[in-house]
Design an enzyme around this catalytic site. Structure first.
Site, mmCIF file in Angstrom:
data_model
loop_
_atom_site.group_PDB
_atom_site.id
_atom_site.type_symbol
_atom_site.label_atom_id
_atom_site.label_comp_id
_atom_site.label_asym_id
_atom_site.label_seq_id
_atom_site.Cartn_x
_atom_site.Cartn_y
_atom_site.Cartn_z
ATOM 1 N N ARG A 298 28.001 37.731 -2.405
ATOM 2 C CA ARG A 298 26.644 37.272 -1.990
ATOM 3 C C ARG A 298 26.508 37.077 -0.509
ATOM 4 O O ARG A 298 26.247 37.987 0.310
ATOM 5 C CB ARG A 298 26.074 36.375 -2.989
ATOM 6 C CG ARG A 298 24.588 36.265 -2.904
ATOM 7 C CD ARG A 298 23.930 35.673 -1.670
ATOM 8 N NE ARG A 298 24.171 34.273 -1.382
ATOM 9 C CZ ARG A 298 23.665 33.491 -0.506
ATOM 10 N NH1 ARG A 298 23.218 33.951 0.390
ATOM 11 N NH2 ARG A 298 24.045 32.243 -0.596
ATOM 12 N N HIS B 284 29.465 23.419 2.194
ATOM 13 C CA HIS B 284 29.553 24.932 2.696
ATOM 14 C C HIS B 284 29.415 25.038 4.074
ATOM 15 O O HIS B 284 28.434 25.119 4.682
ATOM 16 C CB HIS B 284 28.080 25.492 1.832
ATOM 17 C CG HIS B 284 27.939 26.792 1.865
ATOM 18 N ND1 HIS B 284 27.781 27.754 1.021
ATOM 19 C CD2 HIS B 284 27.611 27.473 3.233
ATOM 20 C CE1 HIS B 284 27.395 28.980 1.595
ATOM 21 N NE2 HIS B 284 27.331 28.840 2.803
ATOM 22 N N HIS C 297 30.505 26.949 7.770
ATOM 23 C CA HIS C 297 30.700 27.889 8.490
ATOM 24 C C HIS C 297 31.796 27.541 9.709
ATOM 25 O O HIS C 297 31.950 26.534 10.121
ATOM 26 C CB HIS C 297 29.490 28.483 9.070
ATOM 27 C CG HIS C 297 28.630 29.186 7.975
ATOM 28 N ND1 HIS C 297 27.974 30.344 8.004
ATOM 29 C CD2 HIS C 297 28.534 29.043 6.659
ATOM 30 C CE1 HIS C 297 27.384 30.578 7.051
ATOM 31 N NE2 HIS C 297 27.576 29.973 6.027
ATOM 32 N N CYS D 12 25.524 33.549 9.310
ATOM 33 C CA CYS D 12 23.970 33.510 9.354
ATOM 34 C C CYS D 12 23.714 34.415 10.623
ATOM 35 O O CYS D 12 24.139 34.251 11.781
ATOM 36 C CB CYS D 12 23.557 32.019 9.827
ATOM 37 S SG CYS D 12 22.069 32.131 10.113
#
Length: 299
Positions: A15, A207, A209, A240
């Site tokens: 996803r 979560h 990055h 993102c």
């Protein structure tokens, strides 16, 4: 300092990793990716996003993905459902878990989903209510917990406030997202300390990055604090679209290598995972951003 004895990995590659890819990816490729991830031992896979194809064209085949899965016993297949329409469509596909997402930044919330943080939370209320009636668990995401592309620094108290709101609405778990990957270990600890005063540590996930190459260091820092759920993306896919130079999610292979080295149980086969990362990046013509994956595939 005490590390958890085991960690649950939430694989978001199908996803979060694929949603911003500009060229269409065949549904069969997505289904094979999900199956390979399950075969590597991953027990929680975020498989699709039930949003308007107008906004996220890559996720237009969400129904086909969710109904075409070869479901493995003991694996949770979840999907993002930001509104009631998305939830209803997901329920028709037999979904067992969904996710909603808010932000700790007012500006990011307005630019990303065109409403304030408070309004976004209000929108989720009917989603959580309907999911509860259907017996479907809801996971909450909070974006920009360690920085915002528009506002810069984000106060840990704001992250705690939004996280608590999602938890009190009925989210069984709240995932804390360093959306633009600007966090550092001390910032991550301070943010987590603020949130953990409001929500039990075992209801939180990280979560992170890897834009500035700090994701693994940040995960080590929050593991020390007791985090036992980590979101990651095979081969470091994704990122993102609003973050300058975003390198994508932390790579699942790199996370598993870290956890294996710490003696933390995951139940995941690193070699099978690395092979999967190699396969998907070749299939979609993307570089493999997992350092561990590149090293293992070169060996």
């Amino acid at each position: 300092m005490s590390f958890p004895s085991s960690v649950r990995l939430v694989e978001v590659g199908p996803r979060d990793g694929l949603q911003n890819e500009p060229d269409p990816i065949a549904t069969s490729t997505k289904l094979e990716l999900i199956d390979r991830l399950g075969g590597a031992g991953i027990r929680h896979i975020e498989a699709a996003s039930f949003v308007s194809p107008k906004w996220v064209p890559q996720m237009a085949d969400h129904r086909e993905v969710m109904t075409g899965l070869s479901r493995r016993s003991g694996v949770t297949y979840s999907a993002l459902t930001p509104n009631l329409r998305g939830l209803e469509a997901a329920l028709e596909c037999g979904i067992e878990e969904v996710a909603v997402f808010g932000a700790a930044s007012e500006t990011f919330s307005r630019k990303n989903i065109n409403c304030s943080v408070a309004e976004s939370l209000e929108r989720f209320a009917p989603v959580l209510e309907r999911a509860g009636k259907a017996g479907v668990r809801v996971r909450g995401y909070v974006s920009c917990v360690l920085g915002c592309p528009y506002e810069g620094e984000i106060a840990p108290a704001k992250v705690a406030e939004v996280s608590r709101a999602l938890f009190e609405m009925g989210c069984y778990e709240v995932s804390l997202g360093d959306t633009i990957g600007t966090g550092t270990p001390l910032k991550a600890k301070r943010m987590l300390e603020a949130v953990a005063r409001e929500i039990p540590m075992d209801k939180l996930a990280a979560h992170f990055h890897d834009t500035y190459g700090q994701a693994i260091a940040n995960l080590y820092a929050v593991l020390e604090e007791g985090i036992a759920v980590i979101d990651s993306s095979v081969a470091g896919l994704g990122g993102c679209p609003y973050a300058k130079g975003a390198a994508g999610n932390v790579a699942s292979e790199d996370v598993i290598y870290l956890l294996d080295g710490l003696g933390i149980e995951t139940g995941i086969d690193l070699n099978a995972l690395a092979a999967t990362g190699n396969w998907i990046t070749q299939a979609i013509g993307r570089p493999n951003r997992s350092k561990v994956g590149v090293a293992l595939n070169a060996a």
